[in-house]
Design a protein around this motif. Structure first.
Motif, short mmCIF file in Angstrom:
data_model
loop_
_atom_site.label_atom_id
_atom_site.label_comp_id
_atom_site.label_asym_id
_atom_site.label_seq_id
_atom_site.Cartn_x
_atom_site.Cartn_y
_atom_site.Cartn_z
N TYR B 32 44.02 52.17 50.90
CA TYR B 32 45.23 51.89 49.98
C TYR B 32 45.65 50.56 50.43
CZ TYR B 32 45.04 56.86 48.26
OH TYR B 32 44.70 58.19 47.84
N LYS B 49 49.24 47.07 43.82
CA LYS B 49 48.54 48.04 44.89
C LYS B 49 47.35 48.35 44.31
CE LYS B 49 50.47 52.48 43.04
NZ LYS B 49 51.25 53.52 43.23
N TYR B 50 46.23 48.67 45.24
CA TYR B 50 44.99 49.09 44.98
C TYR B 50 44.81 50.54 45.48
CZ TYR B 50 39.99 50.42 44.79
OH TYR B 50 38.95 50.85 44.65
N ASN B 55 38.41 47.20 40.23
CA ASN B 55 38.56 46.15 41.16
C ASN B 55 39.49 45.34 41.24
OD1 ASN B 55 36.71 47.82 42.88
ND2 ASN B 55 35.15 46.39 42.33
N VAL B 57 43.26 44.29 40.22
CA VAL B 57 44.59 45.01 40.01
C VAL B 57 45.64 44.22 39.29
CG1 VAL B 57 46.36 46.33 41.03
CG2 VAL B 57 43.88 46.68 41.83
N GLU B 66 42.13 41.18 43.85
CA GLU B 66 40.83 41.72 43.46
C GLU B 66 40.45 42.35 44.92
OE1 GLU B 66 38.02 38.71 42.41
OE2 GLU B 66 36.39 40.09 41.92
N PHE B 67 39.89 43.77 44.77
CA PHE B 67 39.62 44.39 45.84
C PHE B 67 38.10 44.39 45.79
CE2 PHE B 67 38.91 47.75 48.74
CZ PHE B 67 38.08 48.71 48.20
N PHE B 74 40.96 41.75 49.88
CA PHE B 74 41.99 41.95 48.64
C PHE B 74 42.82 40.84 48.54
CE2 PHE B 74 43.95 44.78 45.82
CZ PHE B 74 45.12 44.88 46.13
#
Lengths: 115, 114
Positions: B32, B49-50, B55, B57, B66-67, B74
């Motif tokens: 997370y 948050k992700y 991907n 957020v 961007e995850f 991130f």
């Protein structure tokens, strides 16, 4: 709505003394976490409490202790203060503990200076 | 053990230009991920948050992140920077299992010039 509140704002102590920092979470939040932020660094996790029970502890000596009260407010206690304890102490609350997806909301912090 | 790296101590960008603040992480299992901003003499403010899913957020104040699982990154982004975005930005990670223990990076100072 009131956010997380912390008291006092600033504190000056001398080595060897004891200090108590206080935190009131956002209404409805049952989890409180404490972090230490030394100047120039990111916050370091100290404790997490949920429903008055300690749920997690970071790598801090036993001089650091905390508790949570029935109204979900919390105290952080530090005994035998060292110069290296000088830092910004942050309290954060979240709705649930153990649910990592809940964001934590931080208070303004207590600036502790140890002389 | 989980960790976060923010490789840039400071990022400088002109107002109106896009900005990127980099973050890479290490954690057992699924992460997370969070971004927080800190203004002088203030606590941390949650940005975004992700948890799972898309991907990309979107968060507060026009920020997005961007995850990228393969690169364990991130990165925080904003299409058009404002002078008021100047602040200290922290990336944080917690594992998706167990109690929530946020591990923060060392922070990146963003300076947006007029």
């Amino acid at each position: 709505d009131a956010g997380v509140t912390q008291s006092p704002t600033h504190l000056i102590k001398t080595r060897g003394q004891h200090v108590t920092l206080r935190c009131s979470p956002i209404s409805g939040h049952k989890s409180v976490s404490w972090y230490q932020q030394v100047l120039g660094q990111g916050p370091q996790f100290i404790f997490q409490y949920y429903e008055k029970e300690e749920r997690g502890r970071g790598n801090f000596p036993d001089r650091f202790s905390a508790r949570q009260f029935p109204n979900y407010s919390s105290e952080l206690n530090v005994n035998a203060l060292l110069l290296g304890d000088s830092a910004l102490y942050l309290c954060a609350s979240s709705f649930l503990s153990g649910r990592g997806y809940n964001e934590q909301f931080f208070g303004p912090g207590t600036r502790l200076t140890v002389l | 053990a989980q960790s976060v790296a923010q490789p840039e101590d400071q990022v400088n960008v002109a107002e109106g230009n896009p900005l990127t603040v980099k973050c890479t992480y290490s954690v057992s299992g699924n992460p997370y991920l969070f971004w927080y901003v800190q203004y002088p003499n203030r606590g941390l403010q949650f940005l975004l948050k992700y948890i799972t899913g898309d991907n990309l957020v979107k968060g507060s104040y026009g920020f997005e992140a961007e995850f990228n699982k393969s690169q364990t990154s991130f990165h925080l982004k904003k299409p058009s920077a404002l002078v008021s975005d100047s602040a200290l930005y922290f990336c944080a990670v917690t594992p998706s299992t167990g109690f929530q223990k946020l591990v923060f990076g060392t922070g990146t100072r963003l300076l947006v010039s007029p």
